[in-house]
Design an enzyme around this catalytic site. Sequence first.
Site, mmCIF file in Angstrom:
data_model
loop_
_atom_site.group_PDB
_atom_site.id
_atom_site.type_symbol
_atom_site.label_atom_id
_atom_site.label_comp_id
_atom_site.label_asym_id
_atom_site.label_seq_id
_atom_site.Cartn_x
_atom_site.Cartn_y
_atom_site.Cartn_z
ATOM 1 N N ARG A 151 -21.201 -97.062 107.380
ATOM 2 C CA ARG A 151 -21.478 -97.271 105.949
ATOM 3 C C ARG A 151 -22.886 -97.864 105.771
ATOM 4 O O ARG A 151 -23.633 -97.442 104.892
ATOM 5 C CB ARG A 151 -20.452 -98.228 105.318
ATOM 6 C CG ARG A 151 -19.004 -97.809 105.506
ATOM 7 C CD ARG A 151 -18.533 -96.735 104.526
ATOM 8 N NE ARG A 151 -17.115 -96.482 104.706
ATOM 9 C CZ ARG A 151 -16.597 -95.503 105.459
ATOM 10 N NH1 ARG A 151 -17.400 -94.658 106.080
ATOM 11 N NH2 ARG A 151 -15.293 -95.350 105.572
ATOM 12 N N GLU A 171 1.085 -97.684 106.083
ATOM 13 C CA GLU A 171 0.134 -96.621 105.739
ATOM 14 C C GLU A 171 0.214 -95.441 106.701
ATOM 15 O O GLU A 171 -0.387 -95.466 107.767
ATOM 16 C CB GLU A 171 -1.301 -97.184 105.742
ATOM 17 C CG GLU A 171 -2.348 -96.115 105.413
ATOM 18 C CD GLU A 171 -3.783 -96.645 105.347
ATOM 19 O OE1 GLU A 171 -4.011 -97.828 105.660
ATOM 20 O OE2 GLU A 171 -4.671 -95.853 104.999
ATOM 21 N N LYS A 223 1.425 -97.218 101.528
ATOM 22 C CA LYS A 223 0.054 -96.759 101.255
ATOM 23 C C LYS A 223 -0.097 -95.322 101.738
ATOM 24 O O LYS A 223 -0.431 -95.074 102.896
ATOM 25 C CB LYS A 223 -0.962 -97.676 101.949
ATOM 26 C CG LYS A 223 -2.417 -97.241 101.759
ATOM 27 C CD LYS A 223 -3.389 -98.359 102.072
ATOM 28 C CE LYS A 223 -4.820 -97.857 102.022
ATOM 29 N NZ LYS A 223 -5.807 -98.943 102.064
ATOM 30 N N SER A 236 -7.996 -93.629 99.427
ATOM 31 C CA SER A 236 -8.772 -92.564 98.767
ATOM 32 C C SER A 236 -9.064 -91.407 99.727
ATOM 33 O O SER A 236 -9.227 -90.266 99.264
ATOM 34 C CB SER A 236 -10.043 -93.105 98.117
ATOM 35 O OG SER A 236 -10.900 -93.744 99.027
ATOM 36 N N GLY A 237 -9.168 -91.684 101.016
ATOM 37 C CA GLY A 237 -9.130 -90.625 102.025
ATOM 38 C C GLY A 237 -10.287 -89.646 102.077
ATOM 39 O O GLY A 237 -10.190 -88.642 102.778
ATOM 40 N N GLY A 238 -11.360 -89.898 101.314
ATOM 41 C CA GLY A 238 -12.474 -88.948 101.316
ATOM 42 C C GLY A 238 -12.599 -88.197 99.995
ATOM 43 O O GLY A 238 -13.480 -87.346 99.835
ATOM 44 N N SER A 296 -5.430 -98.595 96.575
ATOM 45 C CA SER A 296 -5.837 -99.482 97.674
ATOM 46 C C SER A 296 -7.021 -98.785 98.322
ATOM 47 O O SER A 296 -6.952 -98.349 99.468
ATOM 48 C CB SER A 296 -4.688 -99.687 98.665
ATOM 49 O OG SER A 296 -5.133 -100.445 99.776
ATOM 50 N N ARG A 349 -13.445 -96.495 100.371
ATOM 51 C CA ARG A 349 -14.650 -95.784 99.958
ATOM 52 C C ARG A 349 -14.766 -95.615 98.451
ATOM 53 O O ARG A 349 -15.831 -95.840 97.864
ATOM 54 C CB ARG A 349 -14.689 -94.407 100.639
ATOM 55 C CG ARG A 349 -15.093 -94.487 102.090
ATOM 56 C CD ARG A 349 -14.745 -93.224 102.843
ATOM 57 N NE ARG A 349 -13.310 -93.137 103.134
ATOM 58 C CZ ARG A 349 -12.731 -92.151 103.813
ATOM 59 N NH1 ARG A 349 -13.471 -91.142 104.251
ATOM 60 N NH2 ARG A 349 -11.448 -92.156 104.056
HETATM 61 P P1 13P Z 1 -10.253 -95.112 101.945
HETATM 62 O O1 13P Z 1 -9.872 -95.397 100.511
HETATM 63 O O2 13P Z 1 -11.748 -95.101 102.157
HETATM 64 O O3 13P Z 1 -9.551 -93.922 102.502
HETATM 65 O O4 13P Z 1 -9.791 -96.369 102.786
HETATM 66 C C1 13P Z 1 -8.567 -96.931 102.542
HETATM 67 C C2 13P Z 1 -8.023 -97.497 103.781
HETATM 68 O O5 13P Z 1 -7.747 -98.669 103.855
HETATM 69 C C3 13P Z 1 -7.789 -96.607 104.923
HETATM 70 O O6 13P Z 1 -7.022 -97.263 105.879
#
Ligand code: 13P
Length: 343
Positions: free
Chosen positions: A32, A177, A222, A264-266, A292, A295
């Site tokens: 990042r 998650e 999550k 958010s996953g990308g 949660s 990015r």
């Molecule tokens: P992102 O929202 O960037 O995918 O990250 C969330 C997260 O905690 C992944 O483990």
Amino acid sequence: MTESLQDIARRLVAPGKGILAADESSSTIKKRFDSINLASTADARRDYREMLFSADQAMRNHVSGVILFDETIRQQAKDGRALVELITATGSIPGIKVDTGAKALAFHPGETVTEGLDGLRERLVEYHKLGARFAKWRAVITIGETLPTPGALSANAHALARYAALCQENGIVPIVEPEVLMDNPNATHTIETCHKVTEATLRVVFDELDRARVDLSGIILKPNMVVPGKDSGQKASPSEVAERTVAVFHAAVPTSVPGIAFLSGGQSDELATEHLSLINAIGDLPWGITFSYGRALQAAALKAWGGKPENVAAGQQAFLHRCRMNGLAALGQWNAELEREVA
Ligand code: 13P
């Protein structure tokens, strides 16, 4: 008085609030920082996270909890206060990432299992003393021609369940998650495949949680949203994503789970917000549903800050804007005009 697991979980998904995932590992935060040409030193990581946690309005109004990395839960702000204190001063709850990462799973090419169970009980005791009241463990599920395999699904679900039980034993709410990836290399899968795999994954995870005697009323799930793979060439409408995601939850998430907080996953910042809002707008959902995000909450703030002390206010402003938009989305009340107006 110690707060119950149920109270903590409910606070994490309080209406209009969600979780800031600021638990990037050393290698992820370096990536990042590379994007803004900033060297990843302990001080730079502290300065960046201090900027976020001291964005008072954003934190107070929209951030129910913050997931930290081991280094951060031990760090002090410039004025000598623990970063954890900055978070609790805003009414937000400190949390901690406790897994030690996804490692190649033997005899399962292309798949991983998340590690970190050894010594976890002792680490949880220490994290609780340091102020953590919830934790996170991320399992990674990859879709491919013949993936995921049952072996990888069950190994990951089993680890998640053992982690969750240990957390609850120690007064810590586990964020469970299981991330079905949308952005792995060559992610050509369709939204239909993501739908099937996400549902199957959640079923296996809840079976294992049950076997491990985890109290579902004291966890937060999550998950990923149901979206096409990034290389699929398929474009799903935001309403299709929302409808399929909610359908998966109705099929596979027990109603005793108090909250669901998405990664958010990308996804782009705005799409992650729009999807969350449409999901909540469907209404009549038995779970508190919120964000949660890592990015999708931080990207704009990181860019506006750029590693420069004179840009702290600009970084906090960008962070506040994303927090506000996602806070509205958590209520099902976001729309594109508001996004422009407030910006
Ligand atoms: P992102 O929202 O960037 O995918 O990250 C969330 C997260 O905690 C992944 O483990």
